[in-house]
Design an enzyme around this catalytic site. Sequence first.
Site, PDB file in Angstrom:
ATOM      1  N   TYR B 310       0.771  -1.210  -0.160  1.00 55.74           N
ATOM      2  CA  TYR B 310       0.142   0.002  -0.034  1.00 55.74           C
ATOM      3  C   TYR B 310       0.739   1.208  -0.079  1.00 55.74           C
ATOM      4  CZ  TYR B 310      -4.315   2.490   1.186  1.00 55.74           C
ATOM      5  OH  TYR B 310      -5.395   3.398   1.141  1.00 55.74           O
ATOM      6  N   TYR B 360      -5.092   5.154  -7.277  1.00 55.53           N
ATOM      7  CA  TYR B 360      -5.206   5.246  -6.156  1.00 55.53           C
ATOM      8  C   TYR B 360      -6.877   4.643  -5.958  1.00 55.53           C
ATOM      9  CZ  TYR B 360      -5.750   6.230  -1.074  1.00 55.53           C
ATOM     10  OH  TYR B 360      -5.786   5.929   0.341  1.00 55.53           O
TER      11      TYR B 360
END
Lengths: 139, 406
Positions: B310, B360
């Site tokens: 992440y 994203y």
Amino acid sequence: MISTAPAIADIPLPIDQWTQPFWSAACRCELVMPCCADCGTWRWPPGPFCPHCLSQAIAWQLAGPARLYSFAIVHRPGPTPADSPQAIVPGLVEFPEAGGMRIAAAIIDSKIDRIAIGSALSVRWVPKDETNVPMFVVV
Amino acid sequence: MLRLKATPFDQIKWQPGRRTLNKPAAAIAGSGATPYYFRGKSAPQTQYELIGKAVIAACVDAGIAVTEIDGLVSYAHGFEASNICEMLGIPELSYAATVTGQGGGSAGVLDLAASAIETGRARHVVCIGCSQQLGGHRYGTSLASLATTSTGVFSLFAGLVGPGPSMALLARRHMHKYGTRREAFAEVVMASRDYAQTMPEAIRKNPVTLDDYFAAPMLADPLCRLDFCLETDAALAFVVTGSDRARDLRHKPVYIEGAAHGGGGDWGRGFLSLNMPDDVFASAGSERVARQVYARAGVSAKDIDVALIYDHFSPLVVMQLEDYGFCPRGEGGRFVESGAIRPGGAIPVNPHGGHLSECYAIGMTHIREAVEQLRGTAVNQVPDARLALVTGGPAPVPVSAAILGN
């Protein structure tokens, strides 16, 4: 370049029964932090339980000397195009005599190149509503 | 005050996932996504329309009917199972659950889905993630709304208006404590951008040099603009089913070898509370979840072939590589600077370009890439990838991780 205080006039200041003693002391320009009245563990933020022993009894005590644990430098344009750019410095202020607890607070009126991790800080109280908000300058 | 004694963390025996025929009980059988849009460009579609399109695409990919869905899993991001059932005509749900928290929970949806499959509560669970930033809403200023609470207001008074300046506090501490250089953050960005060049849907494909990196404006020193991830709109969905069932569907199953969502109370709200113990502060707060997920899958960092980390802010990639055991604590900067995350390196990281360059969608594109790597259909395929790690967070607890295998 000198660090500038962030604009806080428009930020609401919600207060609950656990943060109220902090703001009452801030009104007198005293920086206090919550310490468990039963086991002596400091905590931040203020809340209803000691995370160590679960007691609800709090002894508010003076936080003592402050030093800079970490910081960021946020560059902003000035309030008008005629003004020079500003540097706002969000800091994380550590209180070694208050169990090493940290409060997020702005580092103001300080030369940018003198701001460093470990810097000794002194509090500057900035009036807000009926109380004062703590900001810090590099000593 | 009486307090029951807890088992020390080191002594907890994490249960391995249930296995059938020595394969994990649950597998990802379908993967679907909307196109990836720059922030706001998905209008006039609503968030639910995006979700609907992703769910339909995932079912088509798996080869099941939408009406076969009987479980819905998401993590806290503002949408409800009820709306999705109504919208798509799902006749009956037997499982609906949400991972609490924020971006930390993304890989945790696989933990919930696998739990439902392993315990027989559902047969086809769809995991959903969506990001959409319309009007004035931007993740970059998201703390302004979060922090108008009696304790969060301190962050606002400090000038911590978005996650960026808060992450900068962690990054600077890591630099101070371990000598990590901005060159390491630059390498995370440059590697991401190099991978993204071949990704058909990547939002940012232009290569970044070290000079470009150091010329980029500082948004929250020590973080420059290139250290921040994209702000984009997309929805993704994944069909999780029993491994036996998955083997009858269209694609080679991608097994959920282990998944976990949780974390340490000492990390707590992480960059929102900022009172983590000193050794945890300059980390990604993922060490405990790392131990859980490795124990569940019965593997360790050295077994992982590709890592989908992440990457909302590049320094947190460096710190997660330490938390997940790819290098010792404090060595993350030197590790990435050695070329470790590049093709052929010790652990290729985010071959899809990640949040920094591709899109994203709050962690979900990382799951998609893991699925493609393990099907062997990825654009930037890691040769012979057998095990992929997907992480969620760093964010307030729960953070999450999943290990997928083929």
